[in-house]
Design a protein around this motif. Structure first.
Motif, short mmCIF file in Angstrom:
data_model
loop_
_atom_site.label_atom_id
_atom_site.label_comp_id
_atom_site.label_asym_id
_atom_site.label_seq_id
_atom_site.Cartn_x
_atom_site.Cartn_y
_atom_site.Cartn_z
N GLN A 166 5.47 0.92 6.57
CA GLN A 166 5.52 2.02 7.54
C GLN A 166 4.78 3.25 7.00
OE1 GLN A 166 9.46 2.75 8.93
NE2 GLN A 166 8.76 3.81 10.75
N SER A 167 3.99 3.86 7.86
CA SER A 167 3.17 5.05 7.58
C SER A 167 1.87 4.72 6.86
CB SER A 167 3.94 6.12 6.79
OG SER A 167 5.06 6.57 7.52
N ALA A 168 1.61 3.44 6.57
CA ALA A 168 0.34 3.07 5.95
C ALA A 168 -0.82 3.44 6.87
CB ALA A 168 0.31 1.58 5.64
N GLN A 169 -1.94 3.82 6.27
CA GLN A 169 -3.13 4.23 7.00
C GLN A 169 -4.34 4.09 6.08
OE1 GLN A 169 -3.31 8.73 7.21
NE2 GLN A 169 -1.10 8.43 6.87
N VAL A 170 -5.52 4.46 6.57
CA VAL A 170 -6.73 4.27 5.77
C VAL A 170 -6.70 5.11 4.49
CG1 VAL A 170 -8.15 3.61 7.73
CG2 VAL A 170 -7.98 6.03 7.11
N TRP A 171 -5.99 6.25 4.51
CA TRP A 171 -5.94 7.11 3.33
C TRP A 171 -4.76 6.78 2.41
CZ3 TRP A 171 -10.38 9.45 3.00
CH2 TRP A 171 -11.06 9.81 4.16
N TRP A 172 -3.85 5.96 2.89
CA TRP A 172 -2.65 5.61 2.11
C TRP A 172 -2.25 4.20 2.50
CZ3 TRP A 172 2.81 4.95 2.95
CH2 TRP A 172 3.59 5.05 1.78
N GLY A 173 -2.93 3.24 1.91
CA GLY A 173 -2.75 1.84 2.29
C GLY A 173 -1.58 1.17 1.60
#
Length: 241
Positions: free
Chosen positions: A145-152
């Motif tokens: 949860q909350s993973a994204q391109v800047w925080w994988g």
């Protein structure tokens, strides 16, 4: 016996603990998460065995053998025990068993059935790490949860011999991924190019050897996780090379 005051520490501790801290125990700041253990039932306590802080184990009684001694069960290390009791704080090798497992221990291949509650009382156990029994297949990868391109932030699980570290490939070089806190199967990855959605990783097991002869796993941040993942776990497919 519980450790004598003032050496006991039952207060909240920020985790992961600093390297070398004697309170780390066999959880090892997450490095033993996901490993298989074989647990063997030992002697029964006839006294008070409640794990009260600053009190001896098995007070006003003794440990005795009974018919449940020697029963075994294979289990997976899932988390660490930070409760403020003597079990979790005074014994660095403590193993906190899932309650539902207690009557599933096998004696001569048959579940014991009735060890809990009358014959449990936090009895002695012994345990050892083992390779994953009858292992087949390959690893599972999923974004947290909350993973994204800047925080994988991703979970890597289903391994034959645990996981100690992960490397991600970016800008033509392999980099060591940071563990997500002390969650030993979760690591923070970066994509192959800045702000991209493709990821490449390789994984080291508990011996620090690359798994599957250095196999490289390539996968992408799914559309459902853009701009970020909104559910606890989003499993992804991958290719290997």
């Amino acid at each position: 016996m519980a450790c004598p005051s003032p050496h006991c520490d039952y207060s909240f501790s920020q985790r992961p603990l600093p390297a070398g801290d004697p309170r780390i125990g066999m959880w090892n700041n997450g490095h033993n998460c996901g490993r298989w253990v074989q647990v063997t039932i030992g002697d029964f306590c006839t006294g008070t065995n409640d794990g009260a802080p600053n009190q001896p184990f098995c007070r006003n009684g003794s440990f005795v053998t009974d018919k449940y001694d020697g029963a075994t069960l294979n289990m997976i290390v899932a988390d660490s025990c930070a409760d403020g009791n003597a079990w979790c704080r005074d014994d660095p090798n403590h193993l906190d068993l899932a309650h539902a497992s207690l009557n599933k221990f096998l004696q001569n291949g048959v579940p014991v059935g009735d060890m809990d509650p009358a014959h449990w009382n936090n009895r002695h156990i012994s345990w050892q790490f083992i390779p994953a029994p009858s292992f087949s297949g390959d690893i599972n990868i999923g974004f947290l949860q909350s993973a994204q391109v800047w925080w994988g932030a991703a979970s890597i699980s289903h391994l034959p011999n645990g996981i100690h570290s992960v490397e991600y490939f970016q800008a033509g070089t392999w980099h060591a991924a940071q563990m997500d806190g002390d969650m030993g199967e979760a690591f923070v990855l970066l994509p192959t190019v800045q702000a991209g959605t493709q990821f490449m990783i390789r994984v080291h097991d508990v011996t620090d050897a690359l798994i599957n002869n250095g196999r490289v796993y390539t996968f992408s941040l799914p559309a459902s996780c853009q701009p970020q993942c909104n559910v606890p776990y989003t499993r992804v497919s991958y290719t290997t090379s």
